[in-house]
Design a protein around this motif. Structure first.
Motif, PDB file in Angstrom:
ATOM      1  N   PRO A  36       1.258  -0.788   0.206  1.00 54.80           N
ATOM      2  CA  PRO A  36       0.164  -0.270  -0.108  1.00 54.80           C
ATOM      3  C   PRO A  36       0.843   1.288   0.090  1.00 54.80           C
ATOM      4  O   PRO A  36       1.882   1.539   0.404  1.00 54.80           O
ATOM      5  N   LEU A  37       0.316   1.717  -0.931  1.00 54.67           N
ATOM      6  CA  LEU A  37       1.125   3.413  -0.916  1.00 54.67           C
ATOM      7  C   LEU A  37       0.320   4.706  -0.447  1.00 54.67           C
ATOM      8  O   LEU A  37      -0.786   4.918  -1.441  1.00 54.67           O
ATOM      9  N   SER A  38       0.456   5.254  -0.675  1.00 55.55           N
ATOM     10  CA  SER A  38      -0.134   7.003   0.006  1.00 55.55           C
ATOM     11  C   SER A  38       0.830   8.106  -0.315  1.00 55.55           C
ATOM     12  O   SER A  38       2.107   7.675  -0.189  1.00 55.55           O
ATOM     13  N   ILE A  39       0.368   8.936  -0.838  1.00 55.77           N
ATOM     14  CA  ILE A  39       1.277  10.107  -1.760  1.00 55.77           C
ATOM     15  C   ILE A  39       0.498  11.230  -1.160  1.00 55.77           C
ATOM     16  O   ILE A  39      -0.815  11.519  -1.680  1.00 55.77           O
ATOM     17  N   ALA A  40       1.171  12.183  -1.462  1.00 56.43           N
ATOM     18  CA  ALA A  40       1.087  14.150  -1.016  1.00 56.43           C
ATOM     19  C   ALA A  40       1.634  14.952  -1.395  1.00 56.43           C
ATOM     20  O   ALA A  40       2.472  14.563  -1.974  1.00 56.43           O
ATOM     21  N   ASN A  47      -3.178  12.349  -1.820  1.00 52.78           N
ATOM     22  CA  ASN A  47      -3.649  13.562  -1.365  1.00 52.78           C
ATOM     23  C   ASN A  47      -3.062  15.085  -2.173  1.00 52.78           C
ATOM     24  O   ASN A  47      -1.884  15.006  -1.814  1.00 52.78           O
ATOM     25  N   LEU A  48      -3.811  16.429  -2.869  1.00 56.52           N
ATOM     26  CA  LEU A  48      -3.220  17.405  -2.948  1.00 56.52           C
ATOM     27  C   LEU A  48      -3.770  18.307  -2.128  1.00 56.52           C
ATOM     28  O   LEU A  48      -4.585  18.662  -1.631  1.00 56.52           O
ATOM     29  N   PHE A  49      -2.621  19.311  -1.609  1.00 54.01           N
ATOM     30  CA  PHE A  49      -2.714  20.286  -0.876  1.00 54.01           C
ATOM     31  C   PHE A  49      -2.163  21.535  -1.989  1.00 54.01           C
ATOM     32  O   PHE A  49      -1.138  21.989  -2.670  1.00 54.01           O
ATOM     33  N   ALA A  50      -3.546  22.643  -1.747  1.00 54.45           N
ATOM     34  CA  ALA A  50      -3.052  24.036  -1.682  1.00 54.45           C
ATOM     35  C   ALA A  50      -2.165  24.312  -1.120  1.00 54.45           C
ATOM     36  O   ALA A  50      -1.501  24.026   0.001  1.00 54.45           O
ATOM     37  N   ASP A  51      -1.904  25.701  -1.834  1.00 58.17           N
ATOM     38  CA  ASP A  51      -1.401  27.175  -1.462  1.00 58.17           C
ATOM     39  C   ASP A  51       0.711  26.679  -0.736  1.00 58.17           C
ATOM     40  O   ASP A  51       0.763  26.821   0.828  1.00 58.17           O
ATOM     41  N   GLU A 100       0.889  19.770   8.673  1.00 58.38           N
ATOM     42  CA  GLU A 100       0.527  19.239   9.457  1.00 58.38           C
ATOM     43  C   GLU A 100      -0.699  17.968   9.103  1.00 58.38           C
ATOM     44  O   GLU A 100      -0.773  16.746   9.629  1.00 58.38           O
ATOM     45  N   GLN A 101      -1.138  18.631   8.011  1.00 62.76           N
ATOM     46  CA  GLN A 101      -3.117  17.519   7.174  1.00 62.76           C
ATOM     47  C   GLN A 101      -2.069  16.132   7.028  1.00 62.76           C
ATOM     48  O   GLN A 101      -2.110  14.801   6.760  1.00 62.76           O
ATOM     49  N   VAL A 102      -0.470  16.388   6.076  1.00 59.42           N
ATOM     50  CA  VAL A 102       0.555  15.290   5.067  1.00 59.42           C
ATOM     51  C   VAL A 102       0.802  14.362   6.242  1.00 59.42           C
ATOM     52  O   VAL A 102       1.352  12.848   6.319  1.00 59.42           O
TER      53      VAL A 102
END
Length: 245
Positions: A170-174, A204-208, A229-231
């Protein structure tokens, strides 16, 4: 490729304040940051594979301490044999000249030694890999049975499509929305690859925020702090699901 080559953005960022709780010790001749959970158990472990700035950066040591506080035994090895890149490196530094001495031929023996120690003497039963920037490539390369059991990567560099296709866990990506390395095109290519495979995955994709934000963002800027913090929470949730009993 599933992400582009290293660039200027891989070497810049802000230093973070804090007091680290772990310690630097050697695994054979490899300088390594150790962080233990409160119960000192090594069964559930995380191997952090860093960006080019390396294991001495206080930012990544503080992250290791955070993982330890969540119940994980954490190691951060020096992937560069003392040749890491200074943060906000001097003008004229050529990252692509530097990386010629830090290809899989030089990097994988270090990872192999550390993983052997973790699976053996250190008593780790389940190991998650965290890869920031440079390290993301190697989480993909080692996300295989008997090596890493689960993976988390943030804004990866130099990942080739066949490396992503070769993962067995399993792989999670930020990802950052403004990233010249893990671009929109590369994210979508990665999603297509993962969607064709029989492994759990998350993107998961993060703005700013920009490339490197999960380790080197400016914490005085609320949106960057929130994304960082969310990552971290994303990574912990992933490992709690796929590493712990």
């Amino acid at each position: 490729m599933a992400s582009n080559e290293l660039s200027h953005c891989c070497t810049i960022g802000a230093l973070h304040d804090g007091e680290v709780r772990g310690e630097i010790k050697n695994i054979q001749s490899i300088s390594t940051y150790f962080a233990y959970p409160a119960n000192k158990s090594t069964e559930n472990a995380i191997l952090i594979l860093t960006d080019v700035i390396g294991h001495q950066l206080i930012n990544v040591q503080l992250i290791a301490d955070q993982f330890a506080a969540k119940g994980y035994f954490v190691l951060i090895p020096d992937l560069f044999n003392g040749d890491s890149v200074p943060i906000n490196r001097p003008e004229g530094f050529n990252i692509m000249d530097w990386v010629k001495n830090h290809l899989p031929l030089q990097t994988e023996p270090i990872i192999n030694t550390v993983l052997t120690e973790m699976r053996g003497k250190l008593g780790c039963k389940r190991i998650g890999g965290v890869g920031y920037c440079f390290g993301g490539k190697y989480v993909c390369r080692y996300l295989k049975h008997g090596q890493l059991d689960a993976g988390f990567i943030a804004h990866p560099t130099m990942v080739e499509a066949n490396e992503l296709k070769g993962i067995e866990g399993p792989l999670s990506i930020a990802a950052a929305v403004r990233d010249f390395i893990f671009t929109t095109e590369k994210r979508r290519e990665s999603e297509d690859i993962l969607d064709s495979m029989d492994v759990p995955y998350q993107i998961n994709l993060f703005a700013d925020v920009e490339h490197g934000f999960s380790v080197r963002c400016d914490l005085s800027k609320p949106r960057q702090r929130f994304a960082k913090e969310q990552v971290f929470s994303q990574a912990v949730a992933w490992f709690d699901e796929y590493l712990k009993d």
